[in-house]
Motif scaffolding. Structure first.
Motif, PDB file in Angstrom:
ATOM      1  N   GLU A 225      46.805  56.828  37.035  1.00  0.00           N
ATOM      2  CA  GLU A 225      48.089  57.499  36.805  1.00  0.00           C
ATOM      3  C   GLU A 225      48.728  57.937  38.121  1.00  0.00           C
ATOM      4  OE1 GLU A 225      48.059  60.585  33.946  1.00  0.00           O
ATOM      5  OE2 GLU A 225      47.421  59.287  32.301  1.00  0.00           O
ATOM      6  N   GLN A 226      47.913  58.424  39.047  1.00  0.00           N
ATOM      7  CA  GLN A 226      48.444  58.811  40.354  1.00  0.00           C
ATOM      8  C   GLN A 226      49.017  57.593  41.089  1.00  0.00           C
ATOM      9  OE1 GLN A 226      45.149  60.713  42.316  1.00  0.00           O
ATOM     10  NE2 GLN A 226      45.171  62.515  40.962  1.00  0.00           N
ATOM     11  N   ARG A 227      48.331  56.479  40.936  1.00  0.00           N
ATOM     12  CA  ARG A 227      48.784  55.252  41.582  1.00  0.00           C
ATOM     13  C   ARG A 227      50.141  54.813  41.013  1.00  0.00           C
ATOM     14  NH1 ARG A 227      44.695  52.553  40.177  1.00  0.00           N
ATOM     15  NH2 ARG A 227      43.340  53.464  41.754  1.00  0.00           N
ATOM     16  N   MET A 228      50.262  54.896  39.696  1.00  0.00           N
ATOM     17  CA  MET A 228      51.529  54.523  39.061  1.00  0.00           C
ATOM     18  C   MET A 228      52.646  55.477  39.479  1.00  0.00           C
ATOM     19  SD  MET A 228      53.367  52.655  37.014  1.00  0.00           S
ATOM     20  CE  MET A 228      52.309  51.741  35.892  1.00  0.00           C
ATOM     21  N   ALA A 229      52.362  56.781  39.474  1.00  0.00           N
ATOM     22  CA  ALA A 229      53.373  57.769  39.862  1.00  0.00           C
ATOM     23  C   ALA A 229      53.816  57.553  41.305  1.00  0.00           C
ATOM     24  CB  ALA A 229      52.831  59.184  39.680  1.00  0.00           C
ATOM     25  N   GLY A 230      52.858  57.247  42.179  1.00  0.00           N
ATOM     26  CA  GLY A 230      53.202  56.989  43.577  1.00  0.00           C
ATOM     27  C   GLY A 230      54.070  55.764  43.742  1.00  0.00           C
ATOM     28  N   LEU A 231      53.741  54.713  42.980  1.00  0.00           N
ATOM     29  CA  LEU A 231      54.538  53.483  43.043  1.00  0.00           C
ATOM     30  C   LEU A 231      55.969  53.739  42.585  1.00  0.00           C
ATOM     31  CD1 LEU A 231      54.903  50.411  43.338  1.00  0.00           C
ATOM     32  CD2 LEU A 231      53.999  50.172  41.011  1.00  0.00           C
ATOM     33  N   VAL A 232      56.123  54.439  41.462  1.00  0.00           N
ATOM     34  CA  VAL A 232      57.462  54.699  40.925  1.00  0.00           C
ATOM     35  C   VAL A 232      58.281  55.549  41.887  1.00  0.00           C
ATOM     36  CG1 VAL A 232      58.734  55.857  39.075  1.00  0.00           C
ATOM     37  CG2 VAL A 232      56.782  54.409  38.517  1.00  0.00           C
ATOM     38  N   SER A 377      46.003  62.348  29.066  1.00  0.00           N
ATOM     39  CA  SER A 377      46.664  61.765  27.894  1.00  0.00           C
ATOM     40  C   SER A 377      47.468  60.528  28.293  1.00  0.00           C
ATOM     41  CB  SER A 377      47.587  62.806  27.257  1.00  0.00           C
ATOM     42  OG  SER A 377      48.553  63.234  28.198  1.00  0.00           O
ATOM     43  N   TRP A 378      47.806  59.719  27.290  1.00  0.00           N
ATOM     44  CA  TRP A 378      48.580  58.502  27.520  1.00  0.00           C
ATOM     45  C   TRP A 378      50.000  58.862  27.989  1.00  0.00           C
ATOM     46  CZ3 TRP A 378      47.003  53.382  27.056  1.00  0.00           C
ATOM     47  CH2 TRP A 378      45.736  53.171  26.497  1.00  0.00           C
ATOM     48  N   ASP A 403      54.045  42.465  40.329  1.00  0.00           N
ATOM     49  CA  ASP A 403      52.824  42.217  41.094  1.00  0.00           C
ATOM     50  C   ASP A 403      51.671  42.881  40.359  1.00  0.00           C
ATOM     51  OD1 ASP A 403      51.099  41.418  43.087  1.00  0.00           O
ATOM     52  OD2 ASP A 403      52.305  42.214  44.736  1.00  0.00           O
ATOM     53  N   ARG A 404      50.481  42.746  40.919  1.00  0.00           N
ATOM     54  CA  ARG A 404      49.321  43.391  40.327  1.00  0.00           C
ATOM     55  C   ARG A 404      49.187  44.808  40.861  1.00  0.00           C
ATOM     56  NH1 ARG A 404      44.139  44.686  41.308  1.00  0.00           N
ATOM     57  NH2 ARG A 404      42.678  44.551  39.549  1.00  0.00           N
ATOM     58  N   LEU A 405      48.806  45.736  39.988  1.00  0.00           N
ATOM     59  CA  LEU A 405      48.515  47.115  40.386  1.00  0.00           C
ATOM     60  C   LEU A 405      47.194  47.524  39.745  1.00  0.00           C
ATOM     61  CD1 LEU A 405      49.672  49.607  41.935  1.00  0.00           C
ATOM     62  CD2 LEU A 405      50.480  50.416  39.712  1.00  0.00           C
ATOM     63  N   ARG A 406      46.305  48.023  40.557  1.00  0.00           N
ATOM     64  CA  ARG A 406      44.980  48.406  40.046  1.00  0.00           C
ATOM     65  C   ARG A 406      45.126  49.372  38.865  1.00  0.00           C
ATOM     66  NH1 ARG A 406      40.481  50.988  44.001  1.00  0.00           N
ATOM     67  NH2 ARG A 406      40.570  48.894  44.892  1.00  0.00           N
ATOM     68  N   GLY A 407      44.401  49.061  37.803  1.00  0.00           N
ATOM     69  CA  GLY A 407      44.442  49.881  36.591  1.00  0.00           C
ATOM     70  C   GLY A 407      45.463  49.392  35.574  1.00  0.00           C
ATOM     71  N   PHE A 408      46.410  48.570  36.007  1.00  0.00           N
ATOM     72  CA  PHE A 408      47.470  48.094  35.107  1.00  0.00           C
ATOM     73  C   PHE A 408      47.612  46.565  35.122  1.00  0.00           C
ATOM     74  CE2 PHE A 408      48.435  52.390  36.402  1.00  0.00           C
ATOM     75  CZ  PHE A 408      48.741  53.015  35.206  1.00  0.00           C
ATOM     76  N   GLY A 409      46.766  45.907  35.906  1.00  0.00           N
ATOM     77  CA  GLY A 409      46.804  44.447  35.947  1.00  0.00           C
ATOM     78  C   GLY A 409      48.128  43.924  36.462  1.00  0.00           C
ATOM     79  N   ASN A 410      48.568  42.822  35.885  1.00  0.00           N
ATOM     80  CA  ASN A 410      49.859  42.237  36.257  1.00  0.00           C
ATOM     81  C   ASN A 410      50.973  43.110  35.676  1.00  0.00           C
ATOM     82  OD1 ASN A 410      48.793  40.017  37.653  1.00  0.00           O
ATOM     83  ND2 ASN A 410      48.469  38.906  35.744  1.00  0.00           N
ATOM     84  N   LEU A 411      51.722  43.735  36.570  1.00  0.00           N
ATOM     85  CA  LEU A 411      52.683  44.780  36.185  1.00  0.00           C
ATOM     86  C   LEU A 411      54.103  44.357  36.557  1.00  0.00           C
ATOM     87  CD1 LEU A 411      52.966  47.876  35.301  1.00  0.00           C
ATOM     88  CD2 LEU A 411      52.954  48.350  37.764  1.00  0.00           C
ATOM     89  N   ILE A 412      55.047  44.656  35.680  1.00  0.00           N
ATOM     90  CA  ILE A 412      56.457  44.394  35.983  1.00  0.00           C
ATOM     91  C   ILE A 412      57.262  45.651  35.651  1.00  0.00           C
ATOM     92  CG2 ILE A 412      57.014  43.374  33.715  1.00  0.00           C
ATOM     93  CD1 ILE A 412      58.737  41.317  35.337  1.00  0.00           C
ATOM     94  N   ILE A 413      58.153  46.025  36.553  1.00  0.00           N
ATOM     95  CA  ILE A 413      58.976  47.229  36.382  1.00  0.00           C
ATOM     96  C   ILE A 413      60.443  46.833  36.481  1.00  0.00           C
ATOM     97  CG2 ILE A 413      59.529  49.524  37.278  1.00  0.00           C
ATOM     98  CD1 ILE A 413      56.739  49.690  38.434  1.00  0.00           C
TER      99      ILE A 413
END
Length: 477
Positions: A225-232, A377-378, A403-413
């Protein structure tokens, strides 16, 4: 990298030919290079504190990315093949039309020449020396002129159509070469896809227990989750920077246009003033001549203040109208630098609340806010669906990450403007690239279980200003 090597091999034209398609693909890849470099640096910055061996799912990364690239390439090739076949049919229909026109014109020219031969082909010299009635000679000469003009027009039209047939044949041959090139690439990508699927299956068999245990670790989920928040957050910053660059470039272009308009206006005023002074001088000379009754030598015309090159004296001060100085502005923004500028106006996405269609057909297995074992939580929803199912953009926007992001696999935003984003994870394949503009309902990925997920499906999030929120009130699941 396997992906780069295969892509380079696939892009080679059959039999050493270079088709228009090959040139266009090379140009498109060159345009994407700057954007990909920025996103790679962003991704590297996010994961610089993590060890590459921390997550068992990372072992699958290269294989999953290769599968995604091969599937996207096959989808693109299928679309290209359909478009090329349509173009080939259009070229064939155009060739038939041109061929019929050429045959008709050849027949007309043949008939015209035969009739002229039967009529004796009487030339102009004979008519002029015949001593016949001048009226008849004039009529015959006019008729000969009309015939000659008709022949010239017919010949010119025939030449033009024959050239068009030649161009048509070249375009048709190029389209056939492109189809051969596409077919060759499809064979290579299919072979590569099967190879990578087998490789991934073998890796999964050896890593399955470790993957399951790591997925359940609370610390691992929190890091995800921290990785996703940082990316966003970093993407939002990059988008804002590039939107500002786009606005600065627009302002710069407007300033240049305004300066040119001011200069054109000043030049026009200077020319008008010069003409007025010349006319006043002419009238003064004419008045002096009328008064004296003698013709005075003409005075040289007043120099054109707008053109001091042909005169040793500088332009008159009254004509020295200069446009307002243009303020220093940043250099032109490159295409790659503004590739993430919002594709939709702010407020457009917010107006769609409650009207968005589900990104994929399937059953919701986890909802926003539900607990994930002992972990957090989700932050989104997980929709269970079959592997390979099309994933659709919920609204129009621009792809800002693929691209790929650890924990989320192939990810598209996808960025929808107004700091709204939709996020699609655990995909088998990413069908769009960063910088692509998408419409609501466009297929952007295919569902899967990349990133070490236990079951096939789609992880879906909605975020505003970087914070995740419940998509249930926005999407019709």
């Amino acid at each position: 990298m396997l992906s780069l090597g295969a892509a380079g091999l696939a892009s080679a034209a059959p039999f050493g030919k270079t088709t228009n398609r090959s040139k266009q693909k090379a140009a498109a890849e060159a345009e994407r290079a700057g954007l990909q470099q920025k996103l790679s640096a962003l991704k590297k910055d996010i994961s610089k504190t993590e060890s590459a061996k921390d997550d068992a799912a990372d072992t699958l990364a290269e294989s999953e990315q290769a599968i995604s690239d091969a599937n996207r390439a096959l989808r693109d090739l299928q679309q290209e093949q359909g478009e090329t076949n349509v173009r080939l049919k259009e070229l064939s229909a155009e060739h038939d039309r041109l061929a019929a026109t050429v045959d008709q014109q050849k027949h007309q020219l043949s008939t015209l020449l035969r009739e002229q031969y039967v009529a004796g082909n009487e030339d102009r010299i004979k008519l002029l020396l015949s001593g016949d009635n001048p009226n008849r000679i004039n009529r015959e000469l006019q008729m000969l002129a009309y015939v000659s003009q008709a022949q010239a027009r017919l010949l010119e039209s025939l030449r033009s159509n024959l050239k068009a047939v030649e161009v048509n044949q070249e375009e048709a041959q190029n389209a056939k070469d492109e189809l051969e090139e596409i077919a060759q690439e499809q064979l290579q990508q299919k072979a590569r896809l099967e190879q990578e699927k087998g490789r991934r299956a073998a890796l999964l068999a050896t890593l399955s227990k470790k993957l399951v245990s790591q997925r359940k670790e609370a610390g691992s989920l929190e890091k995800d989750e921290q990785r996703m928040a940082g990316l966003v957050d970093k993407l939002n910053k990059l988008i804002a920077e590039q939107a500002a660059a786009a606005a600065a470039e627009k302002k710069r272009q407007e300033q240049i246009a305004a300066a040119k308009a001011a200069k054109a206006k000043a030049d026009a005023e200077a020319r008008a003033l010069a003409r007025a002074r010349a006319e006043a001088e002419r009238r003064r000379l004419a008045a002096n001549q009328n008064k004296s009754g003698a013709i005075k030598p003409a005075q040289p015309p007043a120099p054109n203040p707008a053109d001091a090159i042909d005169n040793d004296e500088p332009p008159a001060k009254v004509a020295a109208v200069k446009p307002a100085p243009v303020e220093d502005t940043p250099p032109p923004a490159r295409a790659a630098d503004i590739a993430l500028a919002p594709a939709a106006p702010a407020g457009a996405f917010a107006a769609l609340k409650g009207q968005l269609r589900a990104p994929v057909s399937g059953k919701i297995a986890a909802r926003f806010g539900a607990k994930r074992g002992d972990g957090p939580s989700w932050k989104g929803v997980f929709i269970r669906t079959s592997e390979g199912a099309d994933v659709h953009a919920v609204a129009g926007g621009r792809v800002v990450f693929a691209d790929r992001l650890r924990g989320f696999g192939n990810l598209i935003i996808v960025d929808h403007g107004g700091q709204y984003m939709s996020i699609y994870g655990n995909n088998q394949s990413l069908l769009k690239r960063a910088g692509d503009i998408v419409k609501a309902g466009d297929a952007i990925a295919s569902a899967g279980n990349s990133g070490g997920n236990e079951e096939s499906g789609l992880y879906f999030e909605l975020r505003h200003q970087g914070a995740a929120f419940d998509p249930a009130g926005w999407v019709k699941f």
